[in-house]
Design a protein around this motif. Structure first.
Motif, mmCIF file in Angstrom:
data_model
loop_
_atom_site.group_PDB
_atom_site.id
_atom_site.type_symbol
_atom_site.label_atom_id
_atom_site.label_comp_id
_atom_site.label_asym_id
_atom_site.label_seq_id
_atom_site.Cartn_x
_atom_site.Cartn_y
_atom_site.Cartn_z
ATOM 1 N N MET A 1 42.410 38.351 38.900
ATOM 2 C CA MET A 1 41.393 38.614 39.904
ATOM 3 C C MET A 1 40.544 39.822 39.522
ATOM 4 S SD MET A 1 41.887 39.263 43.996
ATOM 5 C CE MET A 1 42.167 37.545 44.400
ATOM 6 N N ALA A 2 41.167 40.835 38.911
ATOM 7 C CA ALA A 2 40.444 42.061 38.574
ATOM 8 C C ALA A 2 39.435 41.834 37.454
ATOM 9 C CB ALA A 2 41.431 43.155 38.190
ATOM 10 N N LEU A 3 39.787 41.030 36.457
ATOM 11 C CA LEU A 3 38.917 40.878 35.287
ATOM 12 C C LEU A 3 37.533 40.342 35.634
ATOM 13 C CD1 LEU A 3 41.351 39.639 32.491
ATOM 14 C CD2 LEU A 3 40.310 41.886 32.773
ATOM 15 N N PRO A 4 37.402 39.285 36.428
ATOM 16 C CA PRO A 4 36.051 38.824 36.749
ATOM 17 C C PRO A 4 35.365 39.634 37.838
ATOM 18 C CG PRO A 4 37.655 37.363 37.750
ATOM 19 C CD PRO A 4 38.429 38.349 36.945
ATOM 20 N N ALA A 5 36.134 40.311 38.712
ATOM 21 C CA ALA A 5 35.531 40.985 39.862
ATOM 22 C C ALA A 5 35.092 42.410 39.563
ATOM 23 C CB ALA A 5 36.517 40.981 41.030
ATOM 24 N N LEU A 6 35.865 43.142 38.770
ATOM 25 C CA LEU A 6 35.534 44.544 38.522
ATOM 26 C C LEU A 6 34.172 44.739 37.860
ATOM 27 C CD1 LEU A 6 38.833 46.382 37.496
ATOM 28 C CD2 LEU A 6 37.277 46.902 39.383
ATOM 29 N N PRO A 7 33.811 43.947 36.840
ATOM 30 C CA PRO A 7 32.473 44.130 36.258
ATOM 31 C C PRO A 7 31.359 43.946 37.283
ATOM 32 C CG PRO A 7 33.831 42.802 34.805
ATOM 33 C CD PRO A 7 34.588 42.961 36.076
ATOM 34 N N MET A 8 31.513 42.998 38.193
ATOM 35 C CA MET A 8 30.502 42.783 39.226
ATOM 36 C C MET A 8 30.411 43.992 40.153
ATOM 37 S SD MET A 8 29.205 39.809 38.621
ATOM 38 C CE MET A 8 28.321 39.586 40.154
ATOM 39 N N ALA A 9 31.573 44.531 40.529
ATOM 40 C CA ALA A 9 31.578 45.696 41.413
ATOM 41 C C ALA A 9 30.966 46.910 40.721
ATOM 42 C CB ALA A 9 33.007 45.996 41.861
ATOM 43 N N LEU A 10 31.287 47.104 39.439
ATOM 44 C CA LEU A 10 30.725 48.239 38.699
ATOM 45 C C LEU A 10 29.219 48.099 38.520
ATOM 46 C CD1 LEU A 10 33.515 48.638 35.980
ATOM 47 C CD2 LEU A 10 33.014 50.203 37.858
ATOM 48 N N ALA A 11 28.750 46.848 38.495
ATOM 49 C CA ALA A 11 27.305 46.607 38.353
ATOM 50 C C ALA A 11 26.571 46.697 39.681
ATOM 51 C CB ALA A 11 27.069 45.243 37.720
ATOM 52 N N GLY A 12 27.295 47.030 40.752
ATOM 53 C CA GLY A 12 26.658 47.161 42.055
ATOM 54 C C GLY A 12 26.500 45.859 42.806
#
Length: 596
Positions: A1-12
């Protein structure tokens, strides 16, 4: 779950990260399946999860349910239909856990979002990306521990068998007398003083019966995971690797105990649990077979397994039974693998035997799906009429309660969900009070997902403790709202959903459960008659398939009886008839093991 979601969150784009998380729920399916089958199952689940998100997003863009009116009503109807289809599909595929609820959750979150037509494809793409990452991670273990699912399946069989011996030991301790060799005495009525049937078989009315049922189902599942059938007489001299030998040993102990239980069941249970610890360790090398499971004294005290080869002593008999401890680490003769056609034919024949024709099985599956449709539809509609925010939570709460076997388990889930929701809301309120940043929120959601997966298989109520804040925080991540209103909506929706679900479980009578029990009794009788014919014909080559069918019929008999007993319309079958059929099946299995 973290791998696809964290980049999106870091990108705002934390609001879009939710859709990748929904797709990553794919990894919750098929955890214990062998890697080859897991790859196929998860591929289908990934497509289904992506379709749920894509269809939900398209409905949200077209109907605009957030504006109320006909669009919101249409979304409630669509949610109910998806819930029923998901329930029907998961039951037909025998996918346990929260399968149908997670598919419904993915659709409902997407369908109640603020999507526009231009968002549909990107959101579906994010869900597909999350599902693909979940698939890769679920299959990555094959590179490190390729036989891990097989080890876990065999360990589960040994663990259930150890529980059976513990139950046998407790029953024997309560008996007033013992017979020669430590066997419990029996009363004129045919039961032992401790309440079990002769030989500890355990009828439907005693405490050992359900334990024996679970042990039989676990051993059959181990054989299915290993891709082999129970051995014929010629194969009892020890076949395959440690996992196959341990499964053969479990099978022999299980069916042999129908005639005579072990003299020291508690000691044997301890030995089996030691073997389980070796199996579940993450060492890459093959686990060793404990010497205690290959000693002649074990064979003597268990009263099971093979007779010595002609001209051989007791030591040879022990090697025949358990796979010979001195050879446990060596390769040994491998099992004759059942070809795919033979295995598939056996599975289909056994399934047809215990479930009846396809239309009959469909009728059994339709009533739970109908309950799901009515429960989620009425709960969602009531939430809409009452003006509850996030009204789809009521539908999901109803689905979680109705995702059960019968009325009795639905009531149990209602209590567990209520208590778990209260604890989960307090947990979510504490997290929201800290006002975490989107990246921190994603990390907390990942933590709750991990805890949910860890505990839900052990206790549904504990799983709800983490499922509640997980759903709440994902909603807040997609569309931030005041913490108080979120918690209030969730609490009211949960109460409404649970109440509606209980009403539907009581009102929609599942009379097909009684039909299933009657069919299972007839199937078990037919399988027993087929086993008796096989014994008369004396062809050991037919024994593995006959054993598999008979054991599957005995397992289905117990499951069907338990399911019907929890409904308002019980099966009109004499319990002693069920006990006699189950007892007959296990005694015939013992004869099939010994006759070679």
């Amino acid at each position: 779950m973290a791998l696809p979601a964290l980049p999106m969150a870091l990108a705002g784009r934390a609001d879009q990260a939710v859709y990748a998380m929904l797709g990553s729920f794919t990894t919750t399916f098929g955890r214990n399946l062998p890697y080859a089958r897991r790859a196929r199952v998860l591929a289908v689940v990934a497509v289904a999860m992506t379709a749920c998100v894509g269809c939900g997003a398209a409905l949200a863009a077209w109907a605009q349910p957030r504006n109320g009116g006909a669009g919101a009503a249409l979304t409630v109807v669509a949610t109910a239909l998806v819930a029923g289809l998901a329930k029907l599909a998961c039951d037909a595929a025998r996918l346990g856990g929260l399968g149908a609820v997670l598919l419904l959750f993915s659709f409902a979150v997407a369908a109640n979002g603020a999507s526009t037509p231009s968002d549909v494809l990107p959101q579906a793409g994010l869900a597909a990306c999350g599902a693909a990452v979940a698939w890769v991670l679920a299959m990555a273990g094959r590179l490190v521990h390729p036989d891990r699912p097989q080890r876990l399946a065999v360990a589960a069989a040994l663990r259930e068998l150890a529980d059976l011996w513990d139950a046998t030991g407790r029953s024997r301790g309560g008996a007033s007398g013992t017979g020669p060799g430590g066997a419990t005495g029996t009363s004129p009525g045919g039961k032992s003083p401790g309440g079990t049937y002769p030989g500890g078989a355990g009828g439907p009315g005693d405490g050992a019966g359900p334990v024996r049922h679970r042990a039989t189902a676990a051993v059959l599942q181990a054989y299915r995971t290993l891709g082999v059938l129970p051995p014929s007489g010629a194969e009892w001299r020890g076949r395959g690797d440690t996992c196959v030998r341990l499964t053969d040993l479990s099978w022999s102990l299980l069916v042999g105990s129908a005639r005579r239980p072990p003299n020291d069941p508690t000691g044997l249970a301890r030995t089996l649990r030691r073997q389980v610890r070796l199996l579940v360790s993450r060492r890459r090398r093959a686990p060793r077979l404990l010497p205690e499971l290959a000693l002649p004294v074990l064979i003597a005290q268990a009263g099971m397994l093979a007779r010595p080869e002609p001209g051989a002593g007791a030591g040879a008999g022990a090697g025949a039974g358990a796979g010979a401890g001195s050879r446990a680490g060596s390769g040994g003769p491998g099992p004759v693998p059942a070809g795919p056609t033979t295995l598939r034919a056996a599975e289909l024949r056994a399934a047809a035997l215990v479930t009846g024709p396809a239309h009959g099985r469909a009728a059994v599956l339709l009533v739970p799906a109908l309950r799901m449709v009515l429960g989620t539809g009425l709960a969602g509609g009531a939430a809409l009429l009452l003006g509850l925010g996030h009204g789809y939570w009521a539908a999901i709460s109803a689905a979680a309660v109705l995702h059960s076997i019968n009325v009795r388990t639905a009531a149990q889930r209602a209590v567990q969900r209520t208590l778990g929701t209260v604890a989960g809301l307090l947990l979510a309120l504490g997290v929201l009070a800290l006002e975490p940043e989107p990246v921190e929120l994603v990390l907390v959601i990942v933590l709750f997902e991990f805890l949910l997966e860890y505990v839900v298989a052990r206790n549904y109520g504990l799983g709800v403790v983490f499922l509640t804040p997980l759903a709440l925080l994902m909603t807040d991540l997609a569309a931030p709202s005041p913490a108080g209103s979120l918690v209030q909506d969730r609490a009211l929706s949960s109460v409404l959903g649970v109440a509606v679900a209980l009403g539907c479980a009581l009102l929609v009578v599942h009379d097909r459960a009684a039909v299933r029990a009657e069919r299972a009794l007839a199937a078990c009788t037919a399988a027993s008659e087929r086993a008796e014919r096989a014994l008369e014909e004396g062809d050991p080559r037919s024994f593995p398939l006959v054993q598999t069918r008979l054991a599957a019929a005995a397992v289905e008999l117990r499951e069907a009886d338990d399911a019907a007993a929890g409904e308002l319309w019980p099966a009109e079958i004499d319990p002693t008839e069920l006990a006699a059929a189950e007892r007959r099946a296990y005694l015939l299995l013992d004869r099939l093991v010994r006759r070679w």
